[in-house]
Design an enzyme around this catalytic site. Structure first.
Site, short mmCIF file in Angstrom:
data_model
loop_
_atom_site.label_atom_id
_atom_site.label_comp_id
_atom_site.label_asym_id
_atom_site.label_seq_id
_atom_site.Cartn_x
_atom_site.Cartn_y
_atom_site.Cartn_z
N GLN A 1 -6.25 0.83 14.11
CA GLN A 1 -5.63 -0.03 12.89
C GLN A 1 -4.91 -1.51 13.85
OE1 GLN A 1 -5.75 -1.49 10.35
NE2 GLN A 1 -4.32 -0.97 8.97
N HIS B 1 -3.29 4.92 -3.06
CA HIS B 1 -4.99 6.40 -2.22
C HIS B 1 -4.59 7.72 -2.98
CE1 HIS B 1 -6.69 4.20 0.70
NE2 HIS B 1 -5.70 3.82 1.47
N ASP C 1 -21.46 5.79 -2.05
CA ASP C 1 -22.59 6.75 -2.18
C ASP C 1 -23.51 6.20 -3.32
OD1 ASP C 1 -23.75 9.43 -2.11
OD2 ASP C 1 -21.93 10.04 -2.02
N LYS D 1 -12.66 3.22 -2.48
CA LYS D 1 -13.77 3.02 -0.79
C LYS D 1 -15.00 3.46 -1.65
CE LYS D 1 -10.72 1.63 3.13
NZ LYS D 1 -9.45 1.34 2.75
N SER E 1 1.00 -0.93 -0.10
CA SER E 1 -0.02 0.31 -0.08
C SER E 1 0.60 1.14 0.53
CB SER E 1 -0.13 -0.16 1.18
OG SER E 1 -1.83 0.76 1.23
N SER F 1 -9.89 -3.64 9.11
CA SER F 1 -9.78 -4.05 10.07
C SER F 1 -8.96 -3.05 11.28
CB SER F 1 -8.26 -3.99 9.36
OG SER F 1 -8.28 -2.83 9.51
O1 S5P Z 1 -10.15 -2.54 6.74
C1 S5P Z 1 -9.08 -2.07 6.06
C2 S5P Z 1 -9.26 -1.91 4.64
C3 S5P Z 1 -8.12 -1.35 3.88
S1 S5P Z 1 -7.61 -1.41 2.30
N1 S5P Z 1 -8.42 -1.73 6.12
C4 S5P Z 1 -6.96 -1.43 5.80
O2 S5P Z 1 -5.83 -0.44 7.04
N2 S5P Z 1 -6.95 -0.75 4.96
C5 S5P Z 1 -5.94 -0.31 3.93
O3 S5P Z 1 -4.89 -0.98 4.36
C6 S5P Z 1 -5.76 1.87 4.79
O4 S5P Z 1 -6.39 2.44 4.07
C7 S5P Z 1 -4.38 1.19 4.14
O5 S5P Z 1 -3.90 2.64 2.96
C8 S5P Z 1 -3.77 0.31 4.29
C9 S5P Z 1 -3.23 0.11 5.70
O6 S5P Z 1 -1.89 0.31 6.03
P1 S5P Z 1 -0.47 0.00 7.18
O7 S5P Z 1 0.16 1.23 6.81
O8 S5P Z 1 -1.17 -0.12 8.56
O9 S5P Z 1 -0.42 -1.88 6.85
#
Ligand code: S5P
Length: 472
Positions: free
Chosen positions: A422, A275, A309, A306, A249, A364
């Site tokens: 996250q 993105h 709408d 994502k 990513s 996530s």
């Molecule tokens: O549920 C999700 C869906 C996505 S697409 N959780 C996420 O983290 N993502 C994306 O995956 C998020 O927008 C980011 O671009 C990437 C995770 O990044 P990292 O730096 O936490 O590995």
């Protein structure tokens, strides 16, 4: 004690003494859960805690004994710690001395007729505890009690009771699953699979375990051949050829940074995720360079837009605006939240260009609402739009349909979160436990001082996990 058991289970999960996936047990049966307690010798604090909890569990049960004996080999150090810390003599059972006549089977001093407590790490059918009990009894000891760290709850306790041995466990599979679920360490689908397995593989009389062959796991090549959509076919083919199920990513803010990263990690990835709307200098030149890199290194471009709408609006967002996403991204994604109109709108733009889409079925981030019925409804929506939807962003496998690709973000080799919600799992967990096809890694790669090497590490870890799934 229950807080300590809870912490212990989390610790055992963290050191991979408890694993989820497809494992062939000693008996030849395929199991979705595996306990490998041998690793605890490398974690003295955990090993000590296990020994202490074994001791407290035994004491609480009121069992009386003069000596302790660990079932070789994993439980030997546990029995040693119990013995040393609580001043109770230990016996060692020799495993290798097959000839009862010439070799001593039990080392250590004991009185004929005295009681010995058996210590074990995991009990499945109870046969290892029984075997040790028989050897102890053959030299004149009495065995009435055994203590175990994890009881798989497949009938071992009852079997041992029939043999006159009372088994006490620190924790059983049901409680273990409950703890790991409560801490969101495993998805509900995995917990349910293990519960099913325990139900169907009891060692109780009349319920001997069926020799069940697990369903064959298809390779990426085989799955690609089953797919209709060209993007899905291409992705599976790249994954197989490059031996990579890693998507990086590229969450960076300038074209130069994104392109530099794409070039560095290109050889190791099957897909680059972008993105576009976080970039300050997005341009058609950027798109051209990125497309050239995708051709050169052979990866799919996935714009993580994502969409969420009504159909008419997402159509514009996909086709028009600053980014013209449909012109350059092989793959994009959408939330199911607005209903199927979101896909109808995107499809009208994407189908002619042979573009594909993923639905976000699970997320996530902590406390997200994409769970339960929402997730199920998302899968149904995908099934109804298979001409455009090729898979899911998810945290677990949601369907057995081999043409759907499951991509899992929130993956890091180290680190459990980012302080902003996250939540991370390891590549092994994502691919083996949660059955992801592709792992998505952002900061784990681009924040590394050497992104190419980091990508290689993730590539190897995730592909080895996939090979493990294939082989089991
Ligand atoms: O549920 C999700 C869906 C996505 S697409 N959780 C996420 O983290 N993502 C994306 O995956 C998020 O927008 C980011 O671009 C990437 C995770 O990044 P990292 O730096 O936490 O590995």
């Amino acid at each position: 004690m229950s807080d300590r058991v809870e912490q212990l289970i989390l610790d055992l999960f963290a050191i991979e003494a408890v694993k989820f996936g497809d494992f062939t047990l000693k008996s030849g049966i395929q199991s979705p859960i595996y306990f490998d307690l041998r690793v605890i010798v490398s974690y003295p604090v955990i090993m000590n805690e296990v020994a202490e909890l074994l001791w407290e569990t035994t004491k609480k049960s009121g069992a009386k004994f003069a000596t302790v004996c660990g079932v070789p080999y994993t439980a030997l150090p546990l029995a040693t710690l119990m013995s040393a810390h609580h001043d109770v003599p230990m016996l060692i059972r020799r495993k290798e001395a097959k000839d009862y006549g010439t070799k001593k089977m039990i080392e250590g001093k004991f009185e004929i007729g005295s009681r010995c407590l058996i210590v074990e790490d995991v009990v499945t059918s109870g046969s290892s505890v029984k075997e040790t009990a028989q050897v102890l009894e053959s030299v004149g000891l009495v065995v009435t009690d055994a203590v175990v760290l994890l009881d798989r709850e497949q009938g071992g306790k009852q079997k041992l009771k029939e043999a006159g041995i009372e088994l006490k466990g620190i924790c059983g599979t049901a409680q273990l699953l409950e703890i790991l679920r409560r801490h969101e360490k495993i998805p509900e689908s995995v917990a349910e699979q293990v519960r099913d397995f325990v139900r169907n593989n009891s060692f109780l009389p009349g319920l001997e375990p069926p020799v069940k062959k697990s369903r064959k796991v298809l390779s990426y090549r085989e799955r690609g051949d089953l797919c209709q959509h060209p993007v899905a076919r291409q992705l599976f083919s790249i994954m197989e050829k490059k031996k990579s199920n890693l998507a990086v990513s590229a969450d960076l803010c300038t074209a130069e940074q994104v392109l530099q990263l794409a070039d560095q990690v290109g050889p190791h990835i099957c897909m680059l995720k972008t993105h576009a709307d976080i970039m300050t200098d997005f341009s058609t030149e950027f798109v051209q360079s990125l497309t050239e890199l995708a051709d050169r290194h052979q990866f799919i471009i996935f714009e993580d837009r994502k969409f969420a709408d009504i159909g008419s609006t997402v159509q514009h967002q996909y086709r028009d605006g600053l980014y013209h996403i449909a012109d350059w991204a092989h793959l994009t994604n959408a939330h199911a939240l607005p209903g199927s109109g979101v896909l109808e709108g995107l499809k009208q733009v994407g189908l002619d260009k042979k573009r594909a889409c993923l639905l976000i079925a699970e997320m996530s981030s902590k406390g997200n609402l994409a769970t339960g019925d929402y997730t199920k409804a998302t899968v149904k929506m995908a099934e109804e739009h298979k001409d455009f939807v090729v898979g899911f962003i998810s945290q677990s496998q949601l369907t057995e349909d081999p043409t759907f690709i499951h991509m899992t973000p929130g993956v890091q080799l180290s680190g459990s979160g980012d302080g902003l919600g996250q939540q991370y799992v390891s590549p092994w967990d994502a691919v083996v436990t949660r059955r992801a096809d592709v792992i998505i890694v952002g900061r784990g790669v681009y924040k590394d001082p050497d992104p190419a090497s980091a990508a290689q590490r993730y590539q190897t870890a995730a592909f080895e996990a996939y090979q493990h799934r294939l082989a089991n």
